[in-house]
Design a protein around this motif. Structure first.
Motif, mmCIF file in Angstrom:
data_model
loop_
_atom_site.group_PDB
_atom_site.id
_atom_site.type_symbol
_atom_site.label_atom_id
_atom_site.label_comp_id
_atom_site.label_asym_id
_atom_site.label_seq_id
_atom_site.Cartn_x
_atom_site.Cartn_y
_atom_site.Cartn_z
ATOM 1 N N UNK A 87 42.290 -4.025 18.498
ATOM 2 C CA UNK A 87 43.323 -5.011 18.173
ATOM 3 C C UNK A 87 42.922 -5.755 16.913
ATOM 4 N N UNK A 88 43.907 -6.111 16.105
ATOM 5 C CA UNK A 88 43.630 -6.943 14.943
ATOM 6 C C UNK A 88 43.274 -8.352 15.398
ATOM 7 N N UNK A 89 42.247 -8.899 14.786
ATOM 8 C CA UNK A 89 41.772 -10.259 15.040
ATOM 9 C C UNK A 89 41.521 -10.518 16.530
ATOM 10 N N UNK A 90 40.926 -9.562 17.214
ATOM 11 C CA UNK A 90 40.604 -9.703 18.630
ATOM 12 C C UNK A 90 39.431 -10.672 18.803
ATOM 13 N N UNK A 91 39.237 -11.134 20.021
ATOM 14 C CA UNK A 91 38.183 -12.107 20.347
ATOM 15 C C UNK A 91 36.802 -11.452 20.357
ATOM 16 N N UNK A 92 35.783 -12.267 20.228
ATOM 17 C CA UNK A 92 34.402 -11.813 20.351
ATOM 18 C C UNK A 92 34.055 -11.626 21.818
ATOM 19 N N UNK A 93 33.068 -10.841 22.168
ATOM 20 C CA UNK A 93 32.189 -10.046 21.323
ATOM 21 C C UNK A 93 32.907 -8.813 20.792
ATOM 22 N N UNK A 94 32.319 -8.163 19.777
ATOM 23 C CA UNK A 94 32.922 -6.937 19.249
ATOM 24 C C UNK A 94 33.133 -5.917 20.372
ATOM 25 N N UNK A 95 34.311 -5.278 20.368
ATOM 26 C CA UNK A 95 34.640 -4.332 21.429
ATOM 27 C C UNK A 95 35.836 -3.483 21.038
ATOM 28 N N UNK A 96 36.132 -2.493 21.875
ATOM 29 C CA UNK A 96 37.350 -1.703 21.719
ATOM 30 C C UNK A 96 37.917 -1.447 23.104
ATOM 31 N N UNK A 97 39.138 -0.938 23.134
ATOM 32 C CA UNK A 97 39.846 -0.672 24.382
ATOM 33 C C UNK A 97 40.023 0.835 24.543
ATOM 34 N N UNK A 98 39.841 1.315 25.764
ATOM 35 C CA UNK A 98 40.053 2.724 26.093
ATOM 36 C C UNK A 98 41.150 2.777 27.149
ATOM 37 N N UNK A 108 42.224 1.495 32.153
ATOM 38 C CA UNK A 108 42.043 0.696 30.947
ATOM 39 C C UNK A 108 40.673 0.052 31.042
ATOM 40 N N UNK A 109 39.886 0.195 29.990
ATOM 41 C CA UNK A 109 38.549 -0.394 29.965
ATOM 42 C C UNK A 109 38.315 -1.048 28.614
ATOM 43 N N UNK A 110 37.436 -2.033 28.618
ATOM 44 C CA UNK A 110 36.995 -2.705 27.398
ATOM 45 C C UNK A 110 35.508 -2.381 27.247
ATOM 46 N N UNK A 111 35.134 -1.847 26.084
ATOM 47 C CA UNK A 111 33.777 -1.375 25.820
ATOM 48 C C UNK A 111 33.173 -2.190 24.681
ATOM 49 N N UNK A 112 31.959 -2.686 24.893
ATOM 50 C CA UNK A 112 31.318 -3.529 23.883
ATOM 51 C C UNK A 112 30.716 -2.701 22.755
ATOM 52 N N UNK A 113 30.597 -3.362 21.619
ATOM 53 C CA UNK A 113 29.938 -2.799 20.442
ATOM 54 C C UNK A 113 28.753 -3.693 20.106
ATOM 55 N N UNK A 114 27.663 -3.121 19.657
ATOM 56 C CA UNK A 114 27.461 -1.705 19.385
ATOM 57 C C UNK A 114 26.811 -0.928 20.520
ATOM 58 N N UNK A 115 26.693 -1.494 21.713
ATOM 59 C CA UNK A 115 25.918 -0.827 22.765
ATOM 60 C C UNK A 115 26.717 0.101 23.680
ATOM 61 N N UNK A 116 28.038 0.007 23.707
ATOM 62 C CA UNK A 116 28.851 0.894 24.529
ATOM 63 C C UNK A 116 28.919 0.523 25.998
ATOM 64 N N UNK A 153 30.285 -1.261 29.425
ATOM 65 C CA UNK A 153 31.592 -1.580 29.999
ATOM 66 C C UNK A 153 31.684 -3.088 30.196
ATOM 67 N N UNK A 154 32.642 -3.731 29.523
ATOM 68 C CA UNK A 154 32.842 -5.177 29.646
ATOM 69 C C UNK A 154 33.875 -5.518 30.710
ATOM 70 N N UNK A 161 31.140 8.004 26.836
ATOM 71 C CA UNK A 161 31.664 7.049 25.855
ATOM 72 C C UNK A 161 30.526 6.253 25.238
ATOM 73 N N UNK A 162 29.535 5.850 26.031
ATOM 74 C CA UNK A 162 28.380 5.128 25.488
ATOM 75 C C UNK A 162 27.647 5.981 24.449
ATOM 76 N N UNK A 163 27.496 7.284 24.717
ATOM 77 C CA UNK A 163 26.851 8.189 23.753
ATOM 78 C C UNK A 163 27.688 8.310 22.489
ATOM 79 N N UNK A 164 29.017 8.394 22.653
ATOM 80 C CA UNK A 164 29.918 8.454 21.496
ATOM 81 C C UNK A 164 29.792 7.190 20.658
#
Length: 89
Positions: free
Chosen positions: A15-26, A32-40, A42-43, A55-58
């Protein structure tokens, strides 16, 4: 919410301008899951059995590109596609 990668029936979004910590959505396969960066890690949410470790390896393989996309999203810049994992599930 741009799709930055698709694999194994899942779509990876940032998402643009999403909240911290750094993450992405799958999203995919009814989950639906939220995955943290840079460690991968599951949040939030859930993933089918065995997928979280793939996904963590990716994430580890693409940490630099994913963090660059996080920076771009926070600055409202266009996001770049991230390569799909080399092996399937």
């Amino acid at each position: 919410m741009p799709i930055i990668c698709e694999f194994w029936g899942f779509k990876v979004y940032m998402y643009y301008q999403d909240h911290l910590p750094p993450h992405f959505h799958v999203r995919g396969r009814g989950t639906h899951a939220v995955i943290s960066l840079p460690d991968g890690a599951l949040l939030a949410g859930d993933l089918p059995s065995g997928i979280a470790s793939h996904i963590a390896a990716w994430v580890q393989e693409n940490a630099e590109a994913l963090m660059e996309n996080w920076r771009r999203a926070r600055c409202k810049e266009p996001l770049l596609k991230v390569p799909s994992p080399k092996r399937g599930v």
